[in-house]
Design an enzyme around this catalytic site. Sequence first.
Site, PDB file in Angstrom:
ATOM      1  N   ILE A  30       0.854  -1.179   0.000  1.00  0.00           N
ATOM      2  CA  ILE A  30       0.000   0.000   0.000  1.00  0.00           C
ATOM      3  C   ILE A  30       0.891   1.230   0.000  1.00  0.00           C
ATOM      4  O   ILE A  30       0.643   2.200  -0.693  1.00  0.00           O
ATOM      5  CB  ILE A  30      -0.952   0.031   1.211  1.00  0.00           C
ATOM      6  CG1 ILE A  30      -1.785  -1.238   1.271  1.00  0.00           C
ATOM      7  CG2 ILE A  30      -1.854   1.249   1.128  1.00  0.00           C
ATOM      8  CD1 ILE A  30      -2.629  -1.367   2.510  1.00  0.00           C
ATOM      9  N   GLY A  31       1.958   1.108   0.784  1.00  0.00           N
ATOM     10  CA  GLY A  31       2.966   2.159   0.772  1.00  0.00           C
ATOM     11  C   GLY A  31       2.496   3.472   1.340  1.00  0.00           C
ATOM     12  O   GLY A  31       3.143   4.489   1.199  1.00  0.00           O
ATOM     13  N   ALA A  90       4.494   7.800   5.707  1.00  0.00           N
ATOM     14  CA  ALA A  90       5.835   8.223   5.348  1.00  0.00           C
ATOM     15  C   ALA A  90       6.887   7.255   5.837  1.00  0.00           C
ATOM     16  O   ALA A  90       7.861   6.984   5.163  1.00  0.00           O
ATOM     17  CB  ALA A  90       6.105   9.610   5.909  1.00  0.00           C
ATOM     18  N   GLY A 100       8.082   3.460   7.191  1.00  0.00           N
ATOM     19  CA  GLY A 100       7.721   2.049   7.182  1.00  0.00           C
ATOM     20  C   GLY A 100       6.870   1.672   5.991  1.00  0.00           C
ATOM     21  O   GLY A 100       6.216   2.516   5.381  1.00  0.00           O
ATOM     22  N   VAL A 105       3.772  -0.363   4.332  1.00  0.00           N
ATOM     23  CA  VAL A 105       2.482  -0.932   4.689  1.00  0.00           C
ATOM     24  C   VAL A 105       2.016  -1.834   3.563  1.00  0.00           C
ATOM     25  O   VAL A 105       2.072  -1.462   2.388  1.00  0.00           O
ATOM     26  CB  VAL A 105       1.431   0.171   4.945  1.00  0.00           C
ATOM     27  CG1 VAL A 105       0.125  -0.440   5.431  1.00  0.00           C
ATOM     28  CG2 VAL A 105       1.955   1.172   5.957  1.00  0.00           C
ATOM     29  N   LYS A 151       1.740  -3.399   8.861  1.00  0.00           N
ATOM     30  CA  LYS A 151       2.726  -2.338   8.879  1.00  0.00           C
ATOM     31  C   LYS A 151       4.020  -2.902   9.433  1.00  0.00           C
ATOM     32  O   LYS A 151       4.087  -3.374  10.562  1.00  0.00           O
ATOM     33  CB  LYS A 151       2.223  -1.208   9.765  1.00  0.00           C
ATOM     34  CG  LYS A 151       3.148  -0.038   9.798  1.00  0.00           C
ATOM     35  CD  LYS A 151       2.450   1.087  10.491  1.00  0.00           C
ATOM     36  CE  LYS A 151       3.345   2.288  10.626  1.00  0.00           C
ATOM     37  NZ  LYS A 151       2.598   3.408  11.177  1.00  0.00           N
ATOM     38  N   ASP A 206       2.043  13.968  12.039  1.00  0.00           N
ATOM     39  CA  ASP A 206       2.063  13.881  10.578  1.00  0.00           C
ATOM     40  C   ASP A 206       0.647  13.712  10.030  1.00  0.00           C
ATOM     41  O   ASP A 206       0.399  12.845   9.206  1.00  0.00           O
ATOM     42  CB  ASP A 206       2.974  12.729  10.139  1.00  0.00           C
ATOM     43  CG  ASP A 206       3.265  12.768   8.647  1.00  0.00           C
ATOM     44  OD1 ASP A 206       3.262  13.872   8.069  1.00  0.00           O
ATOM     45  OD2 ASP A 206       3.465  11.692   8.056  1.00  0.00           O
TER      46      ASP A 206
END
Lengths: 394, 310
Positions: free
Chosen positions: B23-24, B27, B29, B31, B46, B147
């Site tokens: 999924i990415g 910011a 790590g 996912v 994650k 964030d």
Amino acid sequence: MPGWYFDKKELRNTPSAAAGLDYKTEMRYRKEGARFIIDTGMKMDLGYNTTATGVVYFHRFYMFHSFQQFPRYVTACCCLFLAGKVEETPKKCKDIIKIARNLLTDQKFVTFGADPKEEVMTLERILLQTIKFDLQVEHPYQFLLKYAKCLKGDKTKLQKMVQMAWTFVNDSLCTTLCLQWEPEIIAVALMYLAGKLSKFEVMDWVGRASKHLRWWDMFVEDITMDLLEDICHQVLDLYSQPAPKSPSDSPPPSATKPHSPPIQSTSRQSNGSEKIAHISPESLPPPLNTRIPPPSEVPQFPYQTFTHAPPPLTSYAPVSFAAPPVNTPPPMAGPPPPVAPPHLAGPPPNVYPPYVGHPPPFTPVVPPPTGPPPYFSNGMPPPTPGHRQYYPPP
Amino acid sequence: MAQSVSNVQERTHSSTYEALSKIGRGAYGTVYKAKNKETGQEVALKKICIPLDEDGIPMNAVREIALLKQLNTYKHPNIVKLLDICHGQQVGKELVMYLVFEHVEHDLAMYIEKNPNGFKTTEIRNLCREIVNGVDFLHSNRIVHRDLKPQNLLVTRDGHIKLADFGLAKTYDYEMKLTSVVVTLWYRAPEVLLGLSYATPVDIWSIGCIIVELYTRTPLFAGKSEKEQFGEILRVLGKPPKDEWPEKNAPIKWSAFNVTERLDLKTIAPNMCDTVLDLVMKMLTFDPNKRITALDALSHKYFMEEPIDT
């Protein structure tokens, strides 16, 4: 937190039992492990919270693993090590091991293997996984203080009662009570016990309502006398267990054979092992955690777990009887302010040396807050001023 | 003992989940979208790498994970659910762990994109309330998100907000320094851009930016560098009042700015009503100490008004 409470049948069907360890020995191992954590914690000036957290991890761990597979003193060190991190009172692994080396016989220290530090550190990950990262644990101490603040009566007697209950809470860590009941319930039971023994009968309390028969009805619903007696006996049984053969093997021997507790009722013997053998699990009340319903008026989204909920009486609307906000007790790194040791007629709670210190001082009776707490009006959690703006340390 | 330890590690290894796709999102790590092989449930995995020190897992990491687990017991409707935590292998000086979260199909960025005609103002208000509600929950648990942005505000199928990607700030600090991830600056509060100490008010600033974006469907301050980002903020909001400028600590002197006027947000977002403008301006207050809190924002008149559908 669900999943961490067990009934008596489950406490007998542990992995250790499955691997052939008899119940009596398992209870002794648990007691020794708990006591070792307490002793080590005390030697390292760790507070009662860290120590108690470590002990709870220890008891939980052995609901999933056996004593045969994981030597108890290694696990105990690891539990204290992890509890130190969680409670923000970290200790170096090598320092914990140093203390362990001192407290344990050579024969027992052998279980730490060739590289004791590595052994404990490797176990840390297994421990974390086993206790499912449920690391934040509550203990009866905070509830004991909270409840005590609401009780009215002779200040000196109250103080004495709280002191005694505190000692019972300390000792309860050597039992499996933390696997059976929520800390709120243990606190009530041991205050009840201490009240009996110190002859302090609670006649009135802050926030009393007509529907409250006992002071604890204000905090926890549906506690039966049978349940209270059962909890008290589990603690009292500690004092009547035979002294261990070698002092370093186990807890300090109980020098004085305690008198039978002046608790009326119940035909139960105070000798634990026998008593437990006579009670069938079915005859016991079901775990109470299933019986504390969240107050029905509480909004759909509870900010607190329900065992931690405000008095189960009304909604979040003005709660005139609510316990005053507990002033956080001072950090208990060192011994708390001296309190006169309890002189008891009944079973001495100080059969073991008082290891985790005395309770912090508390103000016995505080008038209920005037006016409705503003923060409940919109269903929000109480704004703890210090919490809202959290500046992380640079 | 040694053998038993490795056995247990095998068992606890995260083999119950099968990664489907990256999924990415977030910011830090990686996912993954994954599936629980036993239940078929879709989850978001994650992956986090925890740097080990001489005393094992660092205290901050232990405490943050403990808090995440604890928060989960409250089942807050606007917080993404943490289903499980799995241990991975130790790789060198790092321990790999997987946090298993409920999988939510969309994030707010995608949601905005998928609705090219914009949203009804009542819907925007509901989304805003849920965002503030989730943030208030974090703040009351001493968590600063740090964030907040549309990419980690997840939107469920029935249009509810769930906050994700929070609570591991200290655990990640180390990793952040090593990886050169591009972190978006658009929602960053001025005190962060100036390198000052910061706390919960940074999240409120981010919400202010996001609320305007929900109305305009364009980021409010879209700077490409920290300097540009700061310039964008000043361009719209004007020069901050002198008494709000941290003269002592800021790297720039207040007198160094060219005097600029504040733009009327209505020219940027004509569809914003007066009450939401009032709230947004309280969120985009330069001085973090004067910025509205999440708790106070929840009782702002914007959220109390009769629903007016325009």
